[in-house]
Design an enzyme around this catalytic site. Structure first.
Site, PDB file in Angstrom:
ATOM      1  N   HIS A  58       0.843  -1.194   0.000  1.00  0.00           N
ATOM      2  CA  HIS A  58       0.000   0.000   0.000  1.00  0.00           C
ATOM      3  C   HIS A  58       0.883   1.251   0.000  1.00  0.00           C
ATOM      4  CE1 HIS A  58      -3.823  -2.039   1.797  1.00  0.00           C
ATOM      5  NE2 HIS A  58      -3.250  -2.778   0.860  1.00  0.00           N
ATOM      6  N   GLU A  60       0.907   3.900   1.747  1.00  0.00           N
ATOM      7  CA  GLU A  60       1.368   4.319   3.063  1.00  0.00           C
ATOM      8  C   GLU A  60       2.592   3.525   3.497  1.00  0.00           C
ATOM      9  OE1 GLU A  60      -1.731   3.422   2.117  1.00  0.00           O
ATOM     10  OE2 GLU A  60      -3.211   4.094   3.583  1.00  0.00           O
ATOM     11  N   CYS A  88      -6.220   1.758   5.806  1.00  0.00           N
ATOM     12  CA  CYS A  88      -6.848   0.523   6.265  1.00  0.00           C
ATOM     13  C   CYS A  88      -6.242   0.119   7.609  1.00  0.00           C
ATOM     14  CB  CYS A  88      -6.634  -0.583   5.232  1.00  0.00           C
ATOM     15  SG  CYS A  88      -4.909  -1.140   5.113  1.00  0.00           S
ATOM     16  N   CYS A  91      -2.422  -0.456   7.534  1.00  0.00           N
ATOM     17  CA  CYS A  91      -1.653   0.781   7.443  1.00  0.00           C
ATOM     18  C   CYS A  91      -1.707   1.579   8.739  1.00  0.00           C
ATOM     19  CB  CYS A  91      -2.126   1.602   6.256  1.00  0.00           C
ATOM     20  SG  CYS A  91      -1.716   0.806   4.678  1.00  0.00           S
TER      21      CYS A  91
END
Length: 157
Positions: A58, A60, A88, A91
């Protein structure tokens, strides 16, 4: 969760949106992130889950890893993460472990958002670090990137 956005907040979110555009061009869900410390962007990231065959790819996580590597420290105390989609659960856990001071996100994620939409882990006793959360900055622009991406996917283009 809103905020009075500063011109710098908008500038950094625009940088995150540029990263999201990179992700879209590469066939990834268009999410981008930047890590800012002392008014400087120290790292950027865009989704790479498909490209890297990595479920943790992801934006992040990519940005946090790059910042930690660049600074030589897994703790990013007082950093601000700007990201185009509400983080999410995975993260948020990484943000807590990195000890970021603030998270600013654009679009709310009504399917997987963990900072207010589906869950709100920002004040969870299960995490040993708290950070400021501000959502909604340039949400329409980030949402449009996601909408166009998923419409094209549904049409097979």
């Amino acid at each position: 969760m809103g905020s009075d956005w500063s011109p710098r907040d908008t500038e950094y979110m625009r940088a995150a949106l540029a990263e999201a555009t990179v992700a879209a061009v590469e066939g990834e869900v268009p999410v981008g992130a930047v890590v800012v410390m002392d008014d400087d962007i120290v790292a950027t990231g865009s989704n790479r889950s498909v490209h890297d065959s990595d479920p943790s790819g992801h934006a992040e996580i990519i940005a946090l890893r790059a910042a930690a590597d660049d600074l030589g420290n897994h703790r990013l105390t007082n950093a601000t993460l700007y990201v185009t989609l509400e983080p999410c659960v995975m993260c948020v856990g990484a943000l807590s472990q990195a000890r970021v001071g603030r998270v600013v996100f654009a679009a709310y994620d009504k399917k997987a958002g963990a900072l207010g939409s589906v869950e709100d882990l920002s004040d969870s006793r299960a995490l040993n670090h708290r950070f400021e959360v501000n959502g909604g900055l340039l949400a329409d622009e980030a949402g449009e990137l996601l909408k166009v991406f998923f419409e094209a996917r549904r049409q097979g283009t």
